[in-house]
Design an enzyme around this catalytic site. Sequence first.
Site, PDB file in Angstrom:
ATOM      1  CG  ASP A 151       6.745  -2.908   8.881  1.00  0.00           C
ATOM      2  OD1 ASP A 151       6.892  -2.378   7.766  1.00  0.00           O
ATOM      3  OD2 ASP A 151       5.951  -2.482   9.724  1.00  0.00           O
ATOM      4  NE  ARG A 173       1.657  -0.226  15.266  1.00  0.00           N
ATOM      5  CZ  ARG A 173       2.156   0.365  14.191  1.00  0.00           C
ATOM      6  NH1 ARG A 173       1.938   1.638  13.948  1.00  0.00           N
ATOM      7  NH2 ARG A 173       2.894  -0.314  13.338  1.00  0.00           N
ATOM      8  N   GLY A 179       0.833  -1.190   0.000  1.00  0.00           N
ATOM      9  CA  GLY A 179       0.000   0.000   0.000  1.00  0.00           C
ATOM     10  C   GLY A 179       0.867   1.238   0.000  1.00  0.00           C
ATOM     11  CG  HIS A 213       6.649   1.052  13.541  1.00  0.00           C
ATOM     12  ND1 HIS A 213       6.163   0.032  12.767  1.00  0.00           N
ATOM     13  CD2 HIS A 213       6.403   2.196  12.869  1.00  0.00           C
ATOM     14  CE1 HIS A 213       5.633   0.543  11.661  1.00  0.00           C
ATOM     15  NE2 HIS A 213       5.774   1.854  11.701  1.00  0.00           N
ATOM     16  CB  ALA A 258      12.994  -4.219  12.732  1.00  0.00           C
ATOM     17  CB  THR A 259      14.052  -3.962   6.985  1.00  0.00           C
ATOM     18  OG1 THR A 259      12.942  -3.106   6.765  1.00  0.00           O
ATOM     19  CG2 THR A 259      13.653  -5.421   6.808  1.00  0.00           C
ATOM     20  NE  ARG A 291       2.523   8.072   8.883  1.00  0.00           N
ATOM     21  CZ  ARG A 291       3.302   7.462   9.743  1.00  0.00           C
ATOM     22  NH1 ARG A 291       3.104   6.203  10.023  1.00  0.00           N
ATOM     23  NH2 ARG A 291       4.268   8.105  10.335  1.00  0.00           N
ATOM     24  CB  SER A 292      -2.015   2.637   3.024  1.00  0.00           C
ATOM     25  OG  SER A 292      -1.078   1.599   3.249  1.00  0.00           O
TER      26      SER A 292
END
Length: 170
Positions: free
Chosen positions: A83, A53, A9, A50, A34-35, A12-13
């Site tokens: 991600d 959350r 997407g 992130h 995590a990348t 911010r989708s």
Amino acid sequence: MGKSILITGGARSGKSTLAETVTLGLGTPAIYIATAKAHDAEMAERIERHQARRGAEWRTVAAPIDLAQAIEDSDGTAPRLVDCLTLWLTNLLLAEHDWEAAADALTDALARQTAPVVLVTNEVGGGIVPDNALARRFRDAAGLLNQRVARVADEVTLCVAGYPVKVKPQ
């Protein structure tokens, strides 16, 4: 073989939040691969948001370059969330790695998994031709990387304004 799900997407989708929900739905605890690299204060703040959350049901593995190896090393232990692929691609390009060889290693690794893998990526470009060579190279590579991963993924979901749209249902 482990299920693989690609969630794509725009910026911010809602794709990362969707991917976290999907991954936890596949089992807990889960592994967050995590990348991102914190090249500046703003990116460090994004990474912290992130992390905040996510709850205790997540274990984080950093894989800014060797993503295929991180996926291989974590197989069989829990569902994994990667991600994101476009940040990984950025790291490869900036370090002058062969992104196509790395993409081949990634797709090969995905085909061998026994535990589920959810991958987040961005749809970039949107028809705009960037004004510099590196940005054009990134845009083109991101589109090709997304196509390669989508071909081997069991499912592909496009996230639009927070709503998932199945592109390749299982």
